[in-house]
Design an enzyme around this catalytic site. Structure first.
Site, mmCIF file in Angstrom:
data_model
loop_
_atom_site.group_PDB
_atom_site.id
_atom_site.type_symbol
_atom_site.label_atom_id
_atom_site.label_comp_id
_atom_site.label_asym_id
_atom_site.label_seq_id
_atom_site.Cartn_x
_atom_site.Cartn_y
_atom_site.Cartn_z
ATOM 1 N N PRO A 2 0.781 -1.225 0.000
ATOM 2 C CA PRO A 2 0.000 0.000 0.000
ATOM 3 C C PRO A 2 0.814 1.277 0.000
ATOM 4 C CG PRO A 2 -0.164 -1.116 2.128
ATOM 5 C CD PRO A 2 0.797 -1.867 1.303
ATOM 6 N N GLU A 3 1.108 1.784 -1.176
ATOM 7 C CA GLU A 3 1.507 3.171 -1.323
ATOM 8 C C GLU A 3 0.317 3.873 -1.960
ATOM 9 O OE1 GLU A 3 5.392 4.146 -2.825
ATOM 10 O OE2 GLU A 3 6.209 2.244 -2.167
ATOM 11 N N HIS A 108 -5.802 -13.754 10.132
ATOM 12 C CA HIS A 108 -5.510 -12.352 10.403
ATOM 13 C C HIS A 108 -6.614 -11.430 9.915
ATOM 14 C CE1 HIS A 108 -1.583 -13.421 11.873
ATOM 15 N NE2 HIS A 108 -1.348 -14.096 10.774
ATOM 16 N N ARG A 127 0.477 -7.993 9.925
ATOM 17 C CA ARG A 127 1.437 -7.281 10.777
ATOM 18 C C ARG A 127 0.778 -6.273 11.709
ATOM 19 N NH1 ARG A 127 6.559 -5.456 7.246
ATOM 20 N NH2 ARG A 127 7.474 -4.974 9.265
#
Length: 291
Positions: A2-3, A108, A127
DNA sequence: CTTGGGTCCTGTGCGC
DNA sequence: TGCGCACAGGACCCAA
């Protein structure tokens, strides 16, 4: 990954499933991501209609009925998958990475939204560097997450003149300066490397020395690199989403990023791409082309 | 004030 | 095959 281009692509993918829909059910499966969910997060969203979905820097903003805005940041590993009626593919076609409960990867999946159409939108983030907040819309601009942000790189306010002004007097390398979200909002490690390569500017160069002439070259290059990535995301989104409902993640081919030791792709160069670490992040560049 | 480093967290891929 | 280490697309926080 994700940019800015990926976040933009995710926004575009979320819109058809979420915009104008009522959140019939919202479930958080743990107490926090990078920060705790706001008090009564799920309760405050449930039963409310979703309005405009926009992006600022790498943040996704979804207005909800009642004057609040849901802020989502994907961190390093956050992603959304869409399942069911409002998903961008035909129902029942999801075969990939979907757990038996119909969620993303199962272990997750931290937040699940379900709309009045029965669409399930699952946020997965192994994360947990992501973030979700709910703030009054009128306080958005002054919120500390946004108050210090620099201009949108694709916006009119981001010009050679504005970039020069913010680089003036900066002693950090240009690579680090461009990652600073107060200088320009939304660039990340990959596209900074790609933009500097395309502008033929060394990542090690002092930021201050890029003010002026070099900014004139760099600014359009940044806009091009991001626009092209968004275009690529947009076009591959349809195909990729048809496979598994996942939004905005696809194989990019980069010119320098992650190509250490491979030949530079500039015609007639063929020097090896080098890697170095700046401010704790990997930088990839061509020592021959970039000065 | 700016700047650099450590930190949050989990997963993957590499060398030995 | 297993182990330990380096590293991963972000950005906050704090010390110098």
């Amino acid at each position: 990954m994700p940019e800015l281009p990926e976040v933009e692509t995710v926004c575009r993918g979320l819109r058809p499933a979420l915009k104008g829909r009522i959140l019939a059910k919202v479930q958080t499966r743990r107490a926090n991501l990078r920060v705790p969910f706001p008090h009564d997060f799920a309760k405050r969203l449930t039963g409310r209609r979703v309005g405009k979905i926009t992006r600022r820097a790498k943040y996704i903003l979804a207005e909800v009925e009642g004057g609040e805005t849901l802020i989502v940041h994907l961190g390093m590993s956050g992603r959304f998958t869409i399942h069911g009626a409002g998903a961008p593919s035909k129902p029942g076609r999801f075969t990939h990475k979907v757990a038996s409960d119909g969620s993303g990867d199962g272990t997750h999946d931290h937040v699940v939204f379900e709309t009045d159409e029965g669409t399930r939108i699952v946020y997965t983030d192994h994360r947990r560097f992501g973030l979700m907040l709910l703030v009054p819309t009128e306080e958005l601009e002054s919120h500390k997450l946004f108050a210090e942000l620099g201009p949108e790189p694709l916006g009119k306010a981001f010009t050679a003149k504005s970039l020069s002004a913010s680089l003036k007097g900066k002693k950090t390398p240009i690579k680090s300066a461009l990652l600073d979200q107060t200088v320009v909002a939304g660039l990340g490690n990959i596209y900074v490397c790609e933009a500097l390569y395309r502008a033929r500017i060394s990542p090690k160069r002092n930021a201050a020395s890029v003010a002026g002439e070099r900014s004139t070259k760099l600014v359009p290059v940044i806009k091009d690199v991001l626009s092209e990535a968004i275009a690529a995301g947009g076009s591959s989104l349809r195909d990729y989403a048809q496979a598994d409902g996942e939004l905005g993640y696809f194989q990019h081919t980069f010119t320098v990023y992650d190509r250490e030791g491979e030949p530079c792709l500039t015609p007639g160069c063929a020097h090896k791409i080098k890697r170095l670490v700046q401010a704790g992040r990997s930088t990839f560049y061509c020592p021959n082309c970039q000065r």
